[in-house]
Structures are given as structure tokens and as C-alpha cells.
Design a protein around this motif. Structure first.
Motif, PDB file in Angstrom:
ATOM      1  N   ARG A   1      12.432  34.709  40.853  1.00 32.72           N
ATOM      2  CA  ARG A   1      11.695  35.080  41.600  1.00 32.72           C
ATOM      3  C   ARG A   1      11.691  35.619  43.260  1.00 32.72           C
ATOM      4  O   ARG A   1      11.419  36.549  43.226  1.00 32.72           O
ATOM      5  CB  ARG A   1       9.870  33.674  42.126  1.00 32.72           C
ATOM      6  N   GLN A   2      12.978  34.606  43.613  1.00 33.47           N
ATOM      7  CA  GLN A   2      13.912  35.405  44.628  1.00 33.47           C
ATOM      8  C   GLN A   2      14.266  37.053  44.161  1.00 33.47           C
ATOM      9  O   GLN A   2      14.249  37.846  45.322  1.00 33.47           O
ATOM     10  CB  GLN A   2      14.529  34.582  44.977  1.00 33.47           C
ATOM     11  N   LYS A   3      14.716  36.370  43.441  1.00 31.40           N
ATOM     12  CA  LYS A   3      15.377  38.138  43.023  1.00 31.40           C
ATOM     13  C   LYS A   3      14.118  39.526  42.550  1.00 31.40           C
ATOM     14  O   LYS A   3      14.987  40.731  42.592  1.00 31.40           O
ATOM     15  CB  LYS A   3      16.270  38.171  41.465  1.00 31.40           C
ATOM     16  N   ALA A   4      13.319  38.481  42.162  1.00 30.40           N
ATOM     17  CA  ALA A   4      12.544  39.506  42.476  1.00 30.40           C
ATOM     18  C   ALA A   4      11.327  40.791  43.167  1.00 30.40           C
ATOM     19  O   ALA A   4      11.605  42.004  43.544  1.00 30.40           O
ATOM     20  CB  ALA A   4      11.210  39.768  41.451  1.00 30.40           C
ATOM     21  N   LEU A   5      11.487  39.592  43.953  1.00 35.13           N
ATOM     22  CA  LEU A   5      11.617  40.011  45.626  1.00 35.13           C
ATOM     23  C   LEU A   5      12.171  41.041  46.160  1.00 35.13           C
ATOM     24  O   LEU A   5      11.777  41.597  47.455  1.00 35.13           O
ATOM     25  CB  LEU A   5      10.568  38.325  46.529  1.00 35.13           C
TER      26      LEU A   5
ATOM     27  N   THR B   1       7.926  43.705  58.477  1.00 36.07           N
ATOM     28  CA  THR B   1       6.063  44.894  58.050  1.00 36.07           C
ATOM     29  C   THR B   1       6.187  45.067  58.987  1.00 36.07           C
ATOM     30  O   THR B   1       5.492  46.158  58.975  1.00 36.07           O
ATOM     31  CB  THR B   1       5.696  43.231  57.547  1.00 36.07           C
ATOM     32  N   GLN B   2       6.076  44.366  60.496  1.00 35.48           N
ATOM     33  CA  GLN B   2       5.287  44.808  61.798  1.00 35.48           C
ATOM     34  C   GLN B   2       5.613  46.031  61.821  1.00 35.48           C
ATOM     35  O   GLN B   2       5.071  47.147  62.451  1.00 35.48           O
ATOM     36  CB  GLN B   2       5.541  44.235  62.479  1.00 35.48           C
ATOM     37  N   SER B   3       7.126  45.923  61.566  1.00 41.02           N
ATOM     38  CA  SER B   3       8.328  47.725  61.812  1.00 41.02           C
ATOM     39  C   SER B   3       7.476  48.469  61.405  1.00 41.02           C
ATOM     40  O   SER B   3       7.747  49.832  61.686  1.00 41.02           O
ATOM     41  CB  SER B   3       9.332  46.893  61.746  1.00 41.02           C
ATOM     42  N   LEU B   4       7.103  48.254  59.775  1.00 41.49           N
ATOM     43  CA  LEU B   4       7.019  49.077  59.096  1.00 41.49           C
ATOM     44  C   LEU B   4       5.490  50.003  59.610  1.00 41.49           C
ATOM     45  O   LEU B   4       5.692  51.402  59.802  1.00 41.49           O
ATOM     46  CB  LEU B   4       7.302  48.770  57.339  1.00 41.49           C
ATOM     47  N   ALA B   5       5.042  48.898  60.022  1.00 43.27           N
ATOM     48  CA  ALA B   5       3.673  49.783  60.408  1.00 43.27           C
ATOM     49  C   ALA B   5       3.991  50.122  61.207  1.00 43.27           C
ATOM     50  O   ALA B   5       3.257  51.026  61.424  1.00 43.27           O
ATOM     51  CB  ALA B   5       2.982  48.675  60.304  1.00 43.27           C
ATOM     52  N   VAL B   6       4.434  49.895  62.200  1.00 38.90           N
ATOM     53  CA  VAL B   6       4.813  51.673  63.270  1.00 38.90           C
ATOM     54  C   VAL B   6       5.223  52.138  63.627  1.00 38.90           C
ATOM     55  O   VAL B   6       4.788  53.151  63.269  1.00 38.90           O
ATOM     56  CB  VAL B   6       5.404  49.812  64.714  1.00 38.90           C
ATOM     57  N   SER B   7       6.510  52.195  62.066  1.00 40.23           N
ATOM     58  CA  SER B   7       6.607  53.509  61.805  1.00 40.23           C
ATOM     59  C   SER B   7       6.081  54.425  60.986  1.00 40.23           C
ATOM     60  O   SER B   7       5.555  55.504  61.094  1.00 40.23           O
ATOM     61  CB  SER B   7       8.955  53.569  60.551  1.00 40.23           C
ATOM     62  N   LEU B   8       5.032  53.805  60.326  1.00 39.16           N
ATOM     63  CA  LEU B   8       3.893  54.224  59.477  1.00 39.16           C
ATOM     64  C   LEU B   8       2.866  55.535  61.043  1.00 39.16           C
ATOM     65  O   LEU B   8       2.555  56.482  60.155  1.00 39.16           O
ATOM     66  CB  LEU B   8       2.905  53.388  58.461  1.00 39.16           C
TER      67      LEU B   8
ATOM     68  N   ALA C   1       7.549  51.923  37.784  1.00 41.50           N
ATOM     69  CA  ALA C   1       7.869  50.917  38.167  1.00 41.50           C
ATOM     70  C   ALA C   1       7.715  49.903  38.703  1.00 41.50           C
ATOM     71  O   ALA C   1       7.702  48.513  38.989  1.00 41.50           O
ATOM     72  CB  ALA C   1       9.454  51.130  36.879  1.00 41.50           C
ATOM     73  N   CYS C   2       8.105  50.096  40.290  1.00 38.99           N
ATOM     74  CA  CYS C   2       8.578  49.554  41.688  1.00 38.99           C
ATOM     75  C   CYS C   2       6.578  48.910  41.698  1.00 38.99           C
ATOM     76  O   CYS C   2       6.657  47.839  41.831  1.00 38.99           O
ATOM     77  CB  CYS C   2       8.848  50.738  42.390  1.00 38.99           C
ATOM     78  N   GLU C   3       6.059  50.131  40.982  1.00 43.30           N
ATOM     79  CA  GLU C   3       4.304  49.705  42.025  1.00 43.30           C
ATOM     80  C   GLU C   3       3.630  48.711  41.472  1.00 43.30           C
ATOM     81  O   GLU C   3       3.483  47.453  41.602  1.00 43.30           O
ATOM     82  CB  GLU C   3       3.554  51.142  41.888  1.00 43.30           C
ATOM     83  N   ARG C   4       4.113  48.569  39.479  1.00 42.03           N
ATOM     84  CA  ARG C   4       3.764  47.205  38.758  1.00 42.03           C
ATOM     85  C   ARG C   4       4.663  46.309  38.922  1.00 42.03           C
ATOM     86  O   ARG C   4       3.890  45.140  39.200  1.00 42.03           O
ATOM     87  CB  ARG C   4       4.613  47.811  37.875  1.00 42.03           C
ATOM     88  N   LEU C   5       5.659  46.079  39.113  1.00 45.78           N
ATOM     89  CA  LEU C   5       6.090  45.311  39.202  1.00 45.78           C
ATOM     90  C   LEU C   5       5.896  44.026  41.286  1.00 45.78           C
ATOM     91  O   LEU C   5       5.166  42.762  40.866  1.00 45.78           O
ATOM     92  CB  LEU C   5       7.588  44.998  40.063  1.00 45.78           C
ATOM     93  N   ALA C   6       5.600  44.928  42.341  1.00 54.09           N
ATOM     94  CA  ALA C   6       4.660  44.433  43.322  1.00 54.09           C
ATOM     95  C   ALA C   6       3.145  43.798  42.195  1.00 54.09           C
ATOM     96  O   ALA C   6       3.007  42.861  43.318  1.00 54.09           O
ATOM     97  CB  ALA C   6       4.495  45.698  44.687  1.00 54.09           C
TER      98      ALA C   6
ATOM     99  N   GLU D   1       5.321  38.861  51.030  1.00 52.74           N
ATOM    100  CA  GLU D   1       5.114  40.603  51.901  1.00 52.74           C
ATOM    101  C   GLU D   1       6.075  41.069  51.350  1.00 52.74           C
ATOM    102  O   GLU D   1       6.138  42.302  51.868  1.00 52.74           O
ATOM    103  CB  GLU D   1       5.834  39.590  52.934  1.00 52.74           C
ATOM    104  N   PRO D   2       7.541  41.220  50.846  1.00 51.76           N
ATOM    105  CA  PRO D   2       8.558  42.448  50.243  1.00 51.76           C
ATOM    106  C   PRO D   2       7.429  43.510  48.774  1.00 51.76           C
ATOM    107  O   PRO D   2       7.390  44.460  49.464  1.00 51.76           O
ATOM    108  CB  PRO D   2       9.348  41.531  49.208  1.00 51.76           C
ATOM    109  N   ALA D   3       6.581  42.580  48.480  1.00 53.85           N
ATOM    110  CA  ALA D   3       6.167  43.425  47.726  1.00 53.85           C
ATOM    111  C   ALA D   3       4.135  43.860  48.203  1.00 53.85           C
ATOM    112  O   ALA D   3       4.628  45.308  48.087  1.00 53.85           O
ATOM    113  CB  ALA D   3       5.002  42.349  46.754  1.00 53.85           C
ATOM    114  N   HIS D   4       3.901  43.660  49.238  1.00 48.49           N
ATOM    115  CA  HIS D   4       3.059  44.733  50.188  1.00 48.49           C
ATOM    116  C   HIS D   4       4.284  45.335  50.971  1.00 48.49           C
ATOM    117  O   HIS D   4       3.540  46.853  51.272  1.00 48.49           O
ATOM    118  CB  HIS D   4       2.663  43.660  51.420  1.00 48.49           C
TER     119      HIS D   4
END
Length: 664
Positions: free
Chosen positions: A150-154, A232-239, A174-179, A190-193
Motif C-alpha cells: 500500500r505504501q508503494k502504491a501511495l 499538499t498545502q504548497s501544491l494548493a498555493v501554486s494552483l 491509469a494514475c487517476e484510476r489508481l488515485a 493525501e498522495p492520492a488527493h
């Protein structure tokens, strides 16, 4: 590919027919051999692990019958694609590299191309053996693999979302389906989000990406009581910076990084290390001794405040497997790995150790120690000091404060404690009883051995709280007596934690907290102590504070086979906060992964009834009574853990009554 373990168990024979093994144990034995790969397993370990308590001859005969069942589907032949091979000592599955999804998954991760990662993403249909009923005891066998993959999948969903070259590609799908699969089983992943946020943004849908952030934030708050990670929050700021319209600007303030919760995220500049299980080069009877050496080195390094040290329980999920240190570094989030070997022969001891950079695989330091067996304590402290100095030259051996730990006066007493240690974790009455007998033997040899007394206190308290004893009060009295007999344990975080846990389960939360705080002052990396701090908060009626302590424990031991206890603690805290549906979900999750953890049925019966789901409550009550026929609500209500929360105790009691459990 004929073998699927990710998301269930599907096996196809050489003729293309679905393999239907005669027994569940045969199917799970086959799965265990697949997961072990070419390294295989020792016959003795398989027999004892799959058929415990039957005696050597009977368990080996059961193993032979299961192997005959497997070979019925995969008979040995010169050109057989899949076969079981072995000698008198070991067994291994021989097959092509593409025959098993877990093998192909690992290879595609290593090849690291975007198309390879997308291929791996589609292979991951769920946890290892998801949906399979795993008998009592074998969850310990398969649990580490489930956590590992599971950690490898994340990690994969994060890597793939960052590697996508353009939107609307097959790789992106494929990435979207895994998430989505990962979030279906764990809404707080959170990695999936983050992966979905990146995919939405790549498609030009910044608003959808920010809605995904808000969904992530709400789910984390609801289930765990925390804010999103800094990444996650850093990604939000960049978006937000990319979205220049008025609507995005109006939501900018809401999406700014929140104040972090005081929780376990380690600083990026803090050295982090995992001490791996050492290879035992002596006889099989010395396995516990080699594990004890690692336990003590890990404990000593944990006391270095400038380090982040992964707990022994997580590092030991790699025991018996060949692993790449780079994979260990990524899976556990550490910079450095300590490896070694132990050989004990008669009264002589040899320990070889090396320190490896997990990213570059470079050996930074190595040493060999030889001497008398009684020198083991000196060797352990020297190894910890030299590892610390090699990682962080500014730390001098004198600053590590190792020498204050007083070793037992008897090597034999130490041996008994090391044999007891794997059995103390409150899973089953029989293993707990075995630990008590071994600890009593240690005390008989060395009456002043504080750690033995403290661990004995924990075992007696477990007997009481899990209602394994006819007279819980007597067991709690024995626990308190053992704490008093421990004497001066102020330099031993493990002993302090065990004593504090025993006192907490006996209802003395103030004294328990003092023991736990002292343990954490000595060893800030002690995952067990952080978990017990969470339980003390619950028993004090301060459940709102418990989640952050449980999270700290999980961060320090991300692959802990005993994480079920922390998860139940999180559920307990949610239930007391009124989030019964989330608490029920956690109890269900623990039961699915660990059906032998009887206390989970107790919680599920009460919480489901309190939520109004009497069907689930009565099912859980039936399971509880089948496993523990002597359970009564009266015995449960008298446990001292309810002493500070009488109103809550009354609510639980009413729930248990609605579930149909006997009052007396």
C-alpha cells in the motif's frame, strides 16, 4: 500473468483453469511463497506459522499436505512455468518474472519510465489479499506485506502524477484510476488527493483541483482531526497562483496553509535512520538474541534528540527478506540504514555492523566487534555512539547519554526478557501467558531487573483489560505490585513505558502520565510511549488531544504490525467526540485486517448500537461471545479505565445492552 495477489487472490493453472485449492491454508501458503519470491521460507517457520500449537510432527505433516494440494495444480516438470522447489530446510516458488502481479509491480516501479509506472498503477487493484479471510495469527504474517505494497502504491501515485507529460494520456488515466482506488479504501490518503489535484490542473480545471483540496481538508479533519500536510498545502498555493480569475482570488485566503498541528512530521534537515534486523549467523535458537541486539541499538539511537529513528516494529517487517536499502529509505522515509550480522558461539560473540546511505547505497562506516557474550551491552552502546557520530559528526559519544542505562546483572535474565518481548503485545491470551512465564524466569535469575518487572506489569494489566483473566482485579493488583518491584527504572524508556501503560490500564492516569512523560523525555522517538500517551488522554476524558499522539506513534512506526491498537485508539477518540460513523468504520477496518483482535468486536458492538445500527451491533456481539463466552457487561463496566469518564461509560454500557450482550 497467472498469479494475482493485489486486490484478492486469483491463480490460474498451466491449463488456464482457475486454481481452487482444497483449503484456505493451502491458498494462503501459496500466497506466502509468492510474496517471498526466490528467497523462499524455511520449512520450520512455515509449519509453525501456519499450524501453530500442533507440535512439530503434526504441523510438518499439515505443511506436506498443503504442498501436495498446491503441486496438484502446478506439478513439477522440466518445463513447468510455476513450481515449488526446496530441500529439507527451505521452500521457494520458482516461476517466470511476469507470472505474479506483485513481481511485475516491483519491476515496473524499478524501471521507472512513465509508461512503466502507469502499467504498475493498473496492476494495483487493492491491498494484498484484499477480501480474503485470513485465520488467527496469519494476519501477522501478511500484514507487513499489505502495509508495504500500500505504501508503494501511495508513492507510485505521487511519482506518476508528477511524471505525466501531457493531459488526456493513457498514463494519466491509469494514475487517476489508481488515485480513486486508493481513496475508496482510505479517504485520507493525501498522495492520492494530490495526484487528482495535479490531473485536474493539467486539464485546465483549477477550480476542480481546489475543490479536491477542500475535500481532502474536510476528510482529514473529519477522520483524523488534522490539517493537510505541508506538501499538499504548497501544491494548493501554486494552483491558486495559476488561477487568476476573481473566483480563485476570493478563495485564496481559505486555501492558505493553516497553522500546523503539533504532530509528528519530522524536519527535513533532521537525520533519519532505520536499524534493520541483523542476520543471525548462529544457530536457530539464537534468533531472539540477534533481535535483542537490534532492539537495544535502536533504543540507544532513539535517545539522540537530533535524530529521527524508525521504531523497531516497522524495521522488523523486513525480517527474513532481501531488500534494497534504497527501497527501505523510500518506504520508511529515512536517509540512513544500519545493517549487520550477529554470531554467538558458546561464550564468544561477534557483531559486524555497517552504516549505508539509503539513497546512494554508499557504505559510510563499518566495524566489527568481538568479545565475550557478556560484552554485548558495551558493544550495543558503542555501535549506537559510532553510528550517531558517523551520521552527525558534531554529536560526541558523551552527548548520547547511553552509559546511564544499567544493564541486567545476568546474561541469562536478559535472554529470558528477549524471548518474552515478541509475546507482550496484547494480541492473544496464550502468547501473553508465555511472556509472563518467561519474565518470571528472568526475575528469578535477577530479582533487581527493572525492565522484567515493568514488562510483567504490562502483561498482567493486559490480562485484566482484555478480560483474559477470571479475576481482573487480582491481575491489576499484580500489575501494580510489579511496578513497585521494578525499583529504579528511570534510565530505561522501555521499562518506563511498560510501567506507565500498566498503571494507566489500572486507572492511575496521573502516575501513568508521569512515567510516560519521563520515557519521552529520555527517548523522544519511542512510538509505544506516544501511543500510550494517546490512550491516557482518552482515559482522562481528554480525547480531543489523543489523535495527535496516535499520529506521532504512526509516524515513528509507519509499518508497525501492531498499528491496529493505534487505529482503535483513533476510533475511540472519534467515538467520544461524537463521530460514531468514523469510529465504526475504523473498527470494521481493524476487524477485516485482524479478525483475531477480540476487543475490536467489543468496540464495534457498542459504537454501532450507539449510532443506531443494531444489525451490525448484534453481529459484533455474536462474534465477541463466540470468542469470549465469559464476557459480561458488568465485568467490562468495572474496568478502572472508565474511572474518570462515568458518563461515557454509561453510554457504552447502554450500547452493549442494545447489542444483546449479557449484563451478568
Amino acid at each position: 500473468m497467472r498469479i494475482r495477489l493485489l486486490g484478492g487472490l486469483e491463480v490460474t493453472s498451466a491449463e488456464g483453469q482457475p486454481a481452487r485449492f482444497a483449503t484456505r491454508k493451502s491458498a494462503l501458503l501459496f500466497a506466502a511463497l509468492v510474496l517471498a519470491g526466490r528467497r523462499g521460507h524455511r520449512r520450520e517457520r512455515l509449519a509453525e506459522g501456519f499450524w501453530p500449537g500442533r507440535g512439530d510432527a503434526q504441523s510438518r505433516n499439515s505443511l506436506r499436505q498443503a504442498l501436495a494440494d498446491i503441486r496438484r495444480w502446478f506439478p513439477a516438470a522440466g518445463d513447468a512455468a510455476i513450481s515449488i522447489e526446496g530441500d529439507q530446510e527451505t521452500l521457494a516458488l520458482t516461476a517466470g518474472p511476469d507470472e505474479a502481479d506483485v513481481w511485475l509491480f516491483e519491476r515496473k516501479l524499478a524501471e521507472n519510465g512513465t509508461a512503466d509506472l502507469a502499467f504498475a498503477a493498473d496492476l494495483y487493484r487493492g491491498d494484498v489479499l484484499a477480501g480474503e479471510v485470513i485465520p488467527d495469527g496469519l494476519d501477522e504474517w501478511f500484514g507487513p506485506y499489505q502495509i508495504r505494497y500500500r505504501q508503494k502504491a501511495l508513492q507510485l501515485v505521487e511519482r506518476l502524477s508528477l511524471a505525466l507529460p501531457k493531459p488526456d494520456s493513457a498514463n494519466e488515466a491509469a494514475c487517476e484510476r489508481l488515485a480513486e482506488r486508493l481513496l475508496a479504501s482510505d479517504p485520507t490518503a493525501e498522495p492520492a488527493h494530490r495526484a487528482l489535484m495535479r490531473i485536474h490542473a493539467a486539464r485546465g480545471h483549477e477550480n476542480a483541483a481546489l475543490r479536491q483540496l477542500e475535500s481532502c481538508r474536510a476528510l482529514l479533519k473529519k477522520h483524523l482531526g488534522v490539517e493537510p500536510e505541508a506538501q499538499t498545502q504548497s501544491l494548493a498555493v501554486s494552483l491558486q497562483a495559476r488561477d487568476g480569475n476573481r473566483q480563485a482570488a476570493s478563495t485564496h485566503d481559505a486555501a492558505q496553509p493553516a497553522q500546523p498541528v503539533a504532530n509528528p512530521v519530522r524536519p527535513h534537515d533532521q537525520p533519519s535512520v532505520a536499524v534493520m534486523p541483523f542476520d543471525n549467523l548462529g544457530g536457530a535458537d539464537d534468533e531472539y538474541f540477534a533481535d535483542g541486539v537490534v532492539e537495544e541499538i535502536t533504543a540507544a539511537l532513539s535517545r539522540v534528540r537530533d535524530f529521527f529513528v524508525i521504531a523497531r516494529q516497522s524495521a522488523f517487517t523486513y525480517k527474513g527478506r532481501f531488500v534494497d536499502v534504497r527501497d527501505v529509505g523510500r518506504e520508511l522515509g529515512v536517509n540512513y540504514v544500519v545493517e549487520g550480522t550477529v554470531r554467538r558461539g558458546g561464550d564468544r560473540l561477534r557483531i559486524s555492523v555497517q552504516l549505508v546511505d539509503a539513497e546512494t547505497r554508499t557504505q559510510l562506516w563499518s566495524e566489527r566487534y568481538e568479545g565475550a557474550t557478556e560484552d554485548v551491552f558495551e558493544f550495543q552502546d558503542r555501535i549506537a555512539a559510532q553510528v550517531a557520530g558517523a551520521i552527525h559528526p558534531a554529536i560526541r559519544g558523551a552527548e548520547i547519554k547511553l552509559a546511564s542505562r544499567k544493564p541486567p546483572t545476568s546474561q541469562r535474565a536478559y535472554d529470558f526478557v528477549m524471548r518474552a518481548y515478541p509475546n507482550i503485545w496484547g494480541r492473544r491470551k496464550d502468547t501473553n501467558d508465555l511472556a509472563i512465564e518467561l519474565l518470571k524466569k528472568a526475575i528469578a535469575v535477577d530479582p533487581a531487573y527493572g525492565r522484567a518487572h515493568a514488562l510483567l506489569a504490562w502483561c498482567h494489566a493486559s490480562n485484566a483489560v482484555f478480560l483474559w483473566a477470571e479475576n481482573p482485579e487480582s491481575e491489576l493488583e499484580k500489575a501494580v505490585a510489579a511496578v513497585e518491584a521494578a525499583g529504579s527504572i528511570g534510565d530505561d524508556p522501555t521499562a518506563l513505558t511498560a510501567a506507565g501503560a500498566a498503571l494507566s490500564m489500572g486507572g492511575d492516569q496521573e502516575r501513568a502520565a508521569a512515567f510516560i512523560e519521563k520515557a519521552l523525555a529520555l527517548d523522544p522517538n519511542n512510538a509505544w510511549a506516544w501511543a500510550r500517551r494517546g490512550w491516557i488522554a482518552i482515559y482522562r476524558g481528554e480525547a480531543a488531544y489523543a489523535s495527535q499522539w496516535f499520529q506521532r506513534a504512526m509516524t515513528l512506526s509507519p509499518m508497525d504490525p501492531f498499528a491496529f491498537a493505534v487505529r482503535l485508539g483513533m476510533g475511540y477518540a472519534l467515538a467520544k467526540a461524537g463521530s460514531l460513523s468514523q469510529a465504526v468504520a475504523i473498527a470494521r477496518e481493524v476487524i477485516a485486517a485482524h479478525p483475531d483482535i477480540i476487543t475490536s468486536y467489543r468496540y464495534l458492538a457498542a459504537w454501532s448500537a450507539m449510532e443506531g445500527d443494531l444489525e451490525t451491533a448484534r453481529w459484533a456481539a455474536q462474534k465477541l461471545m463466540a470468542a469470549q463466552p465469559g464476557f459480561t457487561i458488568e465485568r467490562f463496566r468495572l474496568l478502572p479505565v472508565f474511572r474518570n469518564t462515568p458518563e461515557w461509560a454509561n453510554q457504552v454500557v447502554e450500547g452493549l445492552k442494545l447489542a444483546g450482550l449479557p449484563e451478568r
